[in-house]
Design a protein around this motif. Structure first.
Motif, PDB file in Angstrom:
ATOM      1  N   MET B   1       0.818  -1.341   0.315  1.00 23.01           N
ATOM      2  CA  MET B   1       0.099   0.222  -0.451  1.00 23.01           C
ATOM      3  C   MET B   1       1.277   1.272   0.103  1.00 23.01           C
ATOM      4  N   GLU B   3       1.186   6.034  -0.553  1.00 26.97           N
ATOM      5  CA  GLU B   3      -0.063   6.863  -0.688  1.00 26.97           C
ATOM      6  C   GLU B   3       0.484   7.554  -1.460  1.00 26.97           C
ATOM      7  N   LYS B  57      -8.153   3.915  -4.008  1.00 23.51           N
ATOM      8  CA  LYS B  57      -9.391   5.208  -3.535  1.00 23.51           C
ATOM      9  C   LYS B  57      -8.646   5.946  -3.625  1.00 23.51           C
ATOM     10  N   GLU B  77       0.090  -1.473  -3.732  1.00 23.56           N
ATOM     11  CA  GLU B  77       1.154  -2.012  -4.600  1.00 23.56           C
ATOM     12  C   GLU B  77       1.331  -3.707  -4.555  1.00 23.56           C
ATOM     13  N   PRO B  80       3.340 -10.129  -3.564  1.00 23.75           N
ATOM     14  CA  PRO B  80       2.442 -11.439  -3.515  1.00 23.75           C
ATOM     15  C   PRO B  80       2.127 -11.404  -2.014  1.00 23.75           C
ATOM     16  N   PRO B  82      -0.154 -12.877   0.819  1.00 23.95           N
ATOM     17  CA  PRO B  82       0.435 -14.196   1.885  1.00 23.95           C
ATOM     18  C   PRO B  82      -1.207 -15.015   1.594  1.00 23.95           C
ATOM     19  N   GLY B  83      -0.817 -15.581   1.622  1.00 21.67           N
ATOM     20  CA  GLY B  83      -1.617 -17.065   2.454  1.00 21.67           C
ATOM     21  C   GLY B  83      -2.739 -16.790   2.431  1.00 21.67           C
ATOM     22  N   ALA B  84      -2.942 -16.128   3.998  1.00 26.71           N
ATOM     23  CA  ALA B  84      -4.311 -16.296   4.816  1.00 26.71           C
ATOM     24  C   ALA B  84      -5.326 -16.275   4.337  1.00 26.71           C
ATOM     25  N   GLY B  85      -5.664 -16.125   4.372  1.00 30.88           N
ATOM     26  CA  GLY B  85      -7.621 -15.365   3.665  1.00 30.88           C
ATOM     27  C   GLY B  85      -8.172 -14.944   5.326  1.00 30.88           C
ATOM     28  N   VAL B  87     -10.791 -14.156   8.935  1.00 27.24           N
ATOM     29  CA  VAL B  87     -10.091 -15.791   9.754  1.00 27.24           C
ATOM     30  C   VAL B  87     -11.891 -14.646  10.375  1.00 27.24           C
ATOM     31  N   PRO B  88     -12.289 -15.905  10.585  1.00 27.63           N
ATOM     32  CA  PRO B  88     -13.947 -15.683  11.782  1.00 27.63           C
ATOM     33  C   PRO B  88     -13.199 -15.541  13.062  1.00 27.63           C
ATOM     34  N   PRO B  89     -14.300 -15.181  13.651  1.00 24.98           N
ATOM     35  CA  PRO B  89     -13.786 -14.195  14.799  1.00 24.98           C
ATOM     36  C   PRO B  89     -13.850 -15.974  16.152  1.00 24.98           C
ATOM     37  N   SER B  90     -13.114 -15.194  17.082  1.00 29.13           N
ATOM     38  CA  SER B  90     -12.659 -16.210  17.626  1.00 29.13           C
ATOM     39  C   SER B  90     -13.779 -17.196  18.342  1.00 29.13           C
ATOM     40  N   PRO B  91     -14.053 -18.530  18.155  1.00 30.53           N
ATOM     41  CA  PRO B  91     -15.638 -18.819  18.653  1.00 30.53           C
ATOM     42  C   PRO B  91     -15.500 -18.979  20.739  1.00 30.53           C
ATOM     43  N   SER B  92     -14.661 -18.898  20.951  1.00 30.27           N
ATOM     44  CA  SER B  92     -14.741 -19.270  22.347  1.00 30.27           C
ATOM     45  C   SER B  92     -14.737 -17.981  23.028  1.00 30.27           C
TER      46      SER B  92
END
Lengths: 83, 393, 328
Positions: B1, B3, B57, B77, B80, B82-85, B87-92
Motif C-alpha cells: 500500500m 500513498e 482509493k 502495490e 505476492p 499472503p496465503g491466509a484469508g 478469519v472468522p472471529p474466535s469462537p471461544s
C-alpha cells in the motif's frame, strides 16, 4: 507559393512559439527578436517551424536574413521559388 | 500500500490545488505515469506517480486545495499476497472482562517547561508536517491526549491558512508567481551565505566547432551553444561534486545524480527552473532534445512534477541579447547556481597578440556553508577547460 | 473448499506429510495411543503405526534431542510439545544444538526439524500450562517461528515448515483448535509464510497481532468500524523472520499502532514490534504506540481472573479509540 501564403505561414509559426504575443503590432522592418523578446531556443524553433511548413533548408549562416518580417518574406520567397 | 501525496514542487510551495485526475479507482498505474494535474503558484504541473500498482482509493477531488504531503490517493502495490484469508472471529466466548487499569505513565504528561521556553507537545508526524509547511507548532492548540498536537491539528491549521489566503485567488497567475519567487529568494538571501566567483571564457573553439557541426545537420538536429554550456557544467560537477547537493535539515546532502535546473523566463513575467535529468550522462543530442522539449513545455505550462521538484543545481543564462555578467541568487535547498552572460566580441590576449574573440562570462554563486572559494574556483576552471574541447562534450 | 476445524487442518497436514514423505514421523507425549493432548493426532497411530507415530517418555529434553539427532541423520521429524511451559525443559537442546549446529559446523550440518507447540491461555489450565512464551524462541537466530492463526495457515504452515532446512517452531494457540474455517488445500500448499497478512484494511489505526488474539482483534476492528474508526488488522503469521515491511507500510498510512499480544508486556514480542516502528517509522507516528498485553501475573486458574488477565476485545477497542482524534 504566393507572398500572402508565406506571410500567413510566418505568422502561424511565430504564433506557435509565442502564443501570448500580439503579432499585429510587429513592425515589419525591425528585429522580430527585439520586439518579441525571443531567445536562441525560440529562434531555433522558429527556423524549425518554417522548415517543416515550407520544406526549405535554411543554413545557419542565413539566420541573419530572417531577423525582420520583411527579411523573412523576401528570403523565403526567393528560397521557395528557387526550389 | 502506498500513498500518492501532494508533491512539493519547489521549496516555496506549501499548498497545491488538484486540477484533475487522469486515472480512476481500479486503474493500473506504473512508476513514472502522469496520473494527476496540480496547480501551483508557478504553473500547472503534471504529477507522476512513484509506485506501481492499482489505484485503490481517491482521497482528494478536483478543485480541492491541500497542503503539501497530503495523501491524494491510495495505491495498492504489487507483491505476492499472503496465503491466509480472513478469519472468522474466535469462537471461544469470554466473559466480559473487568477493566484492567492501565499503569500510570512513568513520565508526567506535562513536564515542567525547561528554561528557554515550553516544550511543544506534538507527535512526530505532526511536527514534520508543520516544519514542511512552515507552521509554528507553538501557536497551535492540540486536541490529542494530554493536549498533544496531532497530524489533524496541523492539517486544520494549514487549511485555515489556505482559507485566509483564498481572496488572493483573484490575483492573476503572474502576481502569484512573483509572490512565490519573492518567498524563495528572500529565504535564500536570509539563510544562505552566498559567495560569488566569475571567470571569462574564450568561446571561439566551442562556436567554431558548433558552426561546423550545424553545417552538417538538418534544421531539426541543430544545436544551440547553450547546450554546450549545460553539458560542461554537468561534467564539471563531477570534479567538484559538493556543489551538486541539497541543504536539508542543517546539513548538505550530496546528490548522486546531476539534475540541472535550467532557468527559463516566461514571456508574461516570472520564471521557472525545471530539471534536465542526468545531464552529465546525456549526449549533446539528447540534452538538446530534452532542453528544447522542456523550454517548450515550460512556456506552454505543462511541466511535470519531477522536473520541478528535483533539480540539484540551477543554471541561468541571460542570453545573447542582455548583459555580460549575472550573479544569481541560489534557489533553496540547492547550494549553487551557475550563471552565463551574453557572448561578446572582446579584445583577448593570445600568444602575445591582442586578438578579437567571442567571450562569455561564467559566474558561480555558491553556499559558503557547503563549499569554499577555492573549490568553487576549480569548478569554473573545469567548465572553461571543457568548453575548449567541445568535441569531447 | 472444505470446511473443517483448526485441529482437523493440522491433522490433515500431518497425514499428508506422513503419506508423501517416508522420512517424516511424529513424536511426543501421548501422540499415539491417547491421540494427542489436544486430539490433533487422533487416529494417526492406527493409520501409520508405532514406528511413525511415537509416544515418548515425559522428558522434553530427551525427545527434542532425539528429534535433532533424527534430523541430522536425514529424517524429517515432527516433534509435538504439549505446552510451551513444558518446552522450557528442552531449551538447552533448542538453543545450544538445534539453532546453533549449522553455524557451528560451518554449514556441514543442518537440523530440518519441525516442533509443534501448544501455547496460550483461556482454558483454565492455570500457571503451568497457559503462558505465551513464543517471544523467547523468536529471540533466537537459527530457528523460524510460525504462529498460524487461521485454518488455512494451520494446514499450510506445517507443510511449508517441512520444506525448510532449519528448525521451525510452530506455536498453535490451544483455544484455536475448535475454530472452524474454509480450507482450499491446493492454495494452502502454495502459501508464502514470509509475509504478514493484512486481514482487514483500514486507514485510521493499525492493530497488529498474531496467533490466539487475532479473533479478538478482528472483533475489536468490527466494533471500531461502527464507531467510525477504520482499523487495519495485521496478522504477523511469522515472528521470525519478521515481515517488518508490511508493518511499516501500514503505520505509514494510519500513523497509529496498537499491538495486541497475549504475552506479558515486559520484554514481549509487542515490545520488539514497537521498537521497530519507533526506529523506522518515527516520523509517521501521530501517537505513541500502544500495547495490549496480559497482566503481569502467573496465569490464574479462576475463570473470571483468567479473563481479567488476558487481553480482551474491549481493551483493544479502548486503546485504539484513545489514539484516534475525536473518538477518545
Amino acid at each position: 507559393m504566393t507572398k500572402e501564403q508565406i506571410r500567413e505561414t510566418v505568422f502561424r509559426v511565430l504564433g506557435q512559439i509565442a502564443p501570448e504575443a500580439n503579432l499585429n503590432h510587429l513592425k515589419p522592418d525591425r528585429s522580430i527578436r527585439d520586439q518579441m523578446d525571443l531567445d536562441s531556443m525560440d529562434l531555433l524553433n522558429f527556423v524549425v517551424g518554417l522548415h517543416k511548413e515550407l520544406q526549405v533548408e535554411i543554413p545557419e549562416s542565413d539566420y541573419p536574413k530572417l531577423s525582420t518580417l520583411n527579411g523573412c518574406f523576401d528570403y523565403l520567397a526567393s528560397r521557395k521559388n528557387a526550389a | 500500500m502506498a500513498e500518492f501525496l501532494m508533491p512539493q514542487l519547489g521549496a516555496d510551495m506549501s499548498v497545491g490545488k488538484l486540477l484533475g485526475w487522469r486515472k480512476k479507482v481500479g486503474d493500473r498505474v506504473q512508476r513514472g505515469d502522469i496520473i494527476a494535474d496540480v496547480e501551483t503558484d508557478k504553473a500547472d504541473i503534471e504529477v507522476e506517480v512513484f509506485a506501481t500498482g492499482t489505484i485503490e482509493k481517491i482521497l482528494v477531488q478536483p478543485g480541492e486545495k491541500v497542503p503539501v504531503g497530503t495523501a491524494l490517493a491510495i495505491i495498492s502495490e504489487e507483491g505476492p499476497s499472503p496465503g491466509a484469508g480472513p478469519v472468522p472471529p474466535s469462537p471461544s466466548p469470554e466473559h466480559a472482562a473487568p477493566t484492567i487499569p492501565s499503569p500510570a505513565p512513568l513520565i508526567p504528561t506535562a513536564p515542567a517547561p525547561p528554561a528557554g521556553g515550553p516544550r511543544v507537545h506534538i507527535s512526530p508526524v505532526a511536527r514534520k508536517l508543520a516544519a514542511d509547511l512552515g507552521i509554528n507548532p507553538a501557536r497551535l492548540s492540540g486536541t490529542g491526549p494530554g493536549g498533544r498536537i496531532t497530524l489533524e491539528d496541523v492539517q486544520h491549521a494549514a487549511q485555515a491558512r489556505t482559507a485566509e489566503a483564498a481572496p488572493e485567488e483573484k490575483i492573476d497567475r503572474a502576481a502569484r508567481m512573483r509572490q512565490a519567487i519573492a518567498t524563495a529568494m528572500a529565504r535564500s538571501k536570509r539563510e544562505i551565505p552566498h559567495y560569488y566567483l566569475s571567470t571569462e571564457i574564450d568561446m571561439s573553439r566551442s562556436l567554431d566547432w558548433l558552426t561546423g557541426e550545424n553545417l552538417k545537420r538538418s534544421v531539426e538536429d541543430r544545436l544551440v551553444y547553450g547546450v554546450l554550456l549545460l553539458k560542461a557544467v554537468a561534467l564539471a560537477l563531477r570534479k567538484v561534486p559538493e556543489l551538486n547537493a541539497l541543504w536539508i535539515e542543517g546539513k548538505a546532502t550530496p546528490r548522486p545524480d546531476v539534475h540541472l535546473g535550467v532557468a527559463i523566463s516566461l514571456r508574461d513575467g516570472g520564471l521557472v527552473a525545471p530539471a534536465l535529468h542526468h545531464a552529465d550522462r546525456r549526449s549533446l543530442d539528447e540534452l538538446m532534445r530534452d532542453f528544447r522539449d522542456v523550454v517548450q513545455r515550460a512556456r506552454a505550462g505543462s511541466l511535470r512534477s519531477s522536473e520541478l521538484s528535483d533539480p540539484t543545481i540551477t543554471v541561468t543564462s541571460l542570453g545573447e541579447q542582455g548583459v555580460e555578467t549575472v550573479f544569481g541568487v541560489i534557489y533553496p535547498p540547492q547550494v549553487a547556481l551557475v550563471g552565463f552572460g551574453k557572448i561578446a566580441e572582446r579584445p583577448w590576449s593570445s600568444e602575445g597578440q591582442i586578438v578579437s574573440r567571442p567571450v562569455i562570462t561564467a559566474t558561480l554563486s555558491a553556499d559558503h556553508r557547503v563549499s569554499d572559494g577555492h573549490r568553487g574556483g576549480l569548478f569554473l576552471v573545469a567548465v572553461n577547460q571543457l568548453l575548449q574541447k567541445p568535441e569531447e562534450l | 473448499m472444505t470446511k473443517l476445524t483448526y485441529r482437523e487442518a493440522v491433522r490433515a497436514a500431518l497425514r499428508k506429510a506422513l503419506r508423501d514423505d517416508p522420512r517424516v514421523f511424529l513424536m511426543g507425549e501421548d501422540v499415539g495411543g491417547y491421540g494427542g493432548a489436544f486430539a490433533v493426532s487422533h487416529g494417526l497411530l492406527k493409520e501409520f503405526g508405532p514406528e511413525r507415530i511415537r509416544d515418548t517418555p515425559l522428558s522434553e529434553s530427551a525427545f527434542v534431542g532425539a528429534g535433532i539427532g533424527a534430523a541430522l541423520g536425514g529424517m524429517r521429524p515432527i516433534v509435538e510439545i504439549m505446552t510451551v511451559n513444558f518446552s522450557l525443559l528442552a531449551m538447552d537442546q533448542i538453543v545450544n544444538n538445534a539453532a546453533a549446529l549449522r553455524h557451528m559446523s560451518g554449514g556441514q550440518f543442518n537440523v530440518p526439524m519441525v516442533v509443534r507447540v501448544a501455547t496460550g491461555g483461556g482454558r483454565q489450565m492455570a500457571a503451568q500450562h497457559s503462558h505465551s512464551l513464543e517471544v523467547w524462541y523468536a529471540h533466537i537466530p537459527g530457528i523460524k517461528v510460525l504462529t498460524p492463526a487461521t485454518v488455512p495457515d494451520a494446514y499450510g504452515m506445517l507443510l511449508a515448515a517441512l520444506q525448510e532446512s532449519d528448525p521451525v517452531f510452530i506455536f498453535e494457540h490451544a483455544t484455536l483448535y475448535p475454530l472452524e474455517g474454509e480450507l482450499d488445500e491446493a492454495a494452502a500448499e502454495q502459501m508464502d509464510i514470509s509475509r504478514a497478512a493484512v486481514v482487514r484494511p483500514g486507514s485510521d489505526v493499525t492493530l497488529i497481532t498474531y496467533g490466539g488474539t487475532l479473533g479478538k482483534t478482528i472483533q475489536a476492528a468490527d466494533q471500531l468500524r461502527e464507531m467510525g474508526i477504520q482499523a487495519e488488522v495485521l496478522d504477523l503469521r511469522t515472528l521470525r523472520p519478521l515481515d517488518a515491511r508490511t508493518i511499516l507500510t501500514s503505520v505509514a498510512k494510519t500513523h497509529r499502532a496498537v499491538i495486541v499480544d497475549e504475552a506479558w508486556r515486559s520484554g514481549s514480542f509487542a515490545a520488539e514490534i514497537s521498537a521497530r516502528i519507533m526506529e523506522d517509522a518515527f516520523d509517521s507516528l501521530d501517537a505513541p504506540v500502544a500495547r495490549v498485553c496480559s497482566a503481569e501475573v502467573p496465569m490464574p486458574y479462576a475463570k473470571h481472573l483468567e479473563a481479567a488477565a488476558l487481553p480482551q476485545t474491549d481493551e483493544i477497542v479502548r486503546a485504539a479509540q484513545e489514539m484516534v482524534p475525536h473518538h477518545g
